[in-house]
Structures are given as C-alpha cells and as structure tokens.
Design a protein around this motif. Structure first.
Motif, short mmCIF file in Angstrom:
data_model
loop_
_atom_site.label_atom_id
_atom_site.label_comp_id
_atom_site.label_asym_id
_atom_site.label_seq_id
_atom_site.Cartn_x
_atom_site.Cartn_y
_atom_site.Cartn_z
N ILE A 43 0.83 -1.21 0.00
CA ILE A 43 0.00 0.00 0.00
C ILE A 43 0.87 1.26 0.00
N VAL A 73 -7.96 -0.15 -2.06
CA VAL A 73 -7.07 1.01 -2.01
C VAL A 73 -7.26 1.88 -3.24
N VAL A 77 -6.91 4.30 1.69
CA VAL A 77 -7.41 2.94 1.98
C VAL A 77 -8.90 3.04 2.27
#
Length: 266
Positions: free
Chosen positions: A134, A236, A245
């Motif tokens: 992420i 995401v 997110v």
C-alpha cells in the motif's frame, strides 16, 4: 481496460468497502472453536442483506456461498462447510458486497486460540507485506513497485512462498477489473499508477513453497505441501503522496482483541 473513478464514485466505493469491513468485524466478534464455517457464511450473508447490499461472491461464476472461508492450508476460495473450527486454526475470511452498483472486496486472517509461533509469524509478516504494498500505491509509481514491495518483505526477506497463480485486481462496478496486481515482480515495471484507480491488494503467502493446487470442487486452492497459508486484502485508491485505503481494519482488530477466543498479540 483500466477504469478511473471520480471523487463521487470513490465515496460510493468506500461505502461498499466499509460494509465489508463491518461484516468482517461481525466475524471477529463471534469466531470461536466449535463454530462451523457454514454458520459464519450464513451470518455474513444475512448481515450484508440487512444492510441493503448484495453478497457479490454468491453465484459469481457459479460460486455457491456468500463468502470464501479458507482454513490452514487453504490459500483462498475455501468452501464454507460443517467442519468445526478448533484451537490453533488460522481462518481467512474473504467477503465481497455490491452496494449502489459498486463493489467492496477484502479479507482478513484470524487465529483461533494460540497457533504455533511460526504460524503467528507468517500472519504477522503477511499483514505487514500488505501495508508495504500500500505504501507504494501512489500516483506516479508503477504497478510493479507494489508487487516488488510485497515479494521483498515475504519471499526475499523471510523465505516464504508467494503464490503466483492468484493475484490482486482492479475493483469498481465489476468485482475483477484491470489491472491484475501480482504479489511478485520487478519495481519500475508495469503501468504507471494514476489517481482514481482502485485496487484490491491481496498478498497470499505460504509458509512453505509457492506451489498450490485446486481441489476437485473447482474452487478451493490449497498449498501443495500442506503447510499454512495467509491472506490479507485491502481496497485502495491511488492518490498523490499517499494511498487512500477505503476499507478499515481498525474495527476488526478491536473486535479481535476483545474476543478471548482469538489470538491478536502480534
């Protein structure tokens, strides 16, 4: 074809993603030894419908359940069944919903009782690898940067097996959209990430070798060596500077810590 979402569409997707998070929180509250995965699946289906949404996995390409519940050596797509969960099991629960025409889809791996230390470590590292991926999901990076970050943390650093046959994916009006998001690859490769792209990033990491096989049911994917596998997944949205997110683990983690039947000290 890669579809980019505008701000209004992203907020609708956030609503769908958060409903999945709430469904997973319900699981964290009730999970205990003796419970069957079929009972969990029923609760998930009822919760989704009570919140005026549709379980997106049900009947998807013929899949016959509301959720995928994968225990121990099952990597993903585990069929809910009548077998009772027991102390030491690890349980990956993957849920999808359609609300207002938009999909949410993510997963969380729970530990019932206290598993062996090497299993706890696998859960910890896999969850860490999701956030490593992420961190790279920002505008201007390339897709391979996400893949490399996950592989580096799990396979290169900890010698786990990164499943090749199954990957993350784009998400939107369809459950699976372009691009595919492998959990292995070279940084600096693949399409450039642009704002408004929503991805389901989902490391699937084996304690042993990367090899897997599919059961005769045509869905259940298991590790070839019978060792445990762990699966975490977030929804995401690509942004400048830092990913947005859309899903939320905080309520799941709070319920996990409050449930005396679950191990959450990792």
């Amino acid at each position: 074809m890669i579809y980019y979402k505008n701000d209004q569409e992203i907020e609708l997707m956030r609503e769908s993603a958060l409903l999945v998070s709430k469904a997973l929180t319900e699981v964290a509250i009730i999970l205990k030894p003796g419970l069957t995965t079929l009972a969990i699946d029923k609760i998930i289906g009822e919760f989704i419908r009570d919140n005026k949404a549709i379980p997106s996995f049900l009947n998807y390409n013929g899949y016959p359940f509301n959720s995928c519940i994968s225990v121990n050596d099952v990597v993903v797509h585990g069929f809910p069944n009548e077998q009772e969960l027991k102390e030491g099991d690890i349980v990956s629960v993957d849920v999808g919903v359609i609300k207002n025409g938009w999909h949410g889809d993510h997963a969380y791996t729970f530990m019932i009782g206290k598993p062996a230390d090497d299993v706890i470590q696998l859960v910890k590292i896999t969850k860490e690898s999701l956030y490593k991926g992420i961190e790279k999901a920002v505008a201007g990076n390339r897709l391979g940067d996400i893949s490399f970050a996950i592989q580096e943390h799990t396979e290169k650093k900890h010698k786990y097996g990164v499943v090749r046959e199954l990957v993350g994916h784009g998400l939107g009006r369809h459950l699976h959209e372009d691009p595919q998001v492998p959990n292995y690859g070279r940084r600096g490769t693949g399409p450039v990430l642009k704002e408004g792209l929503v991805l389901a990033i989902e490391p699937m990491i084996n304690m042993g070798k990367k090899d897997v096989f599919t059961d005769s049911d045509g869905w259940t994917v298991r590790t070839a060596d019978g060792k445990p596998s762990v699966h975490f997944e977030h929804d995401v949205c690509i942004k400048k500077g830092q990913a947005d997110v859309l899903s939320n683990y905080s309520t799941i983690e709070a319920a996990e810590k409050a449930n005396p039947n679950l191990f959450a000290e990792y």
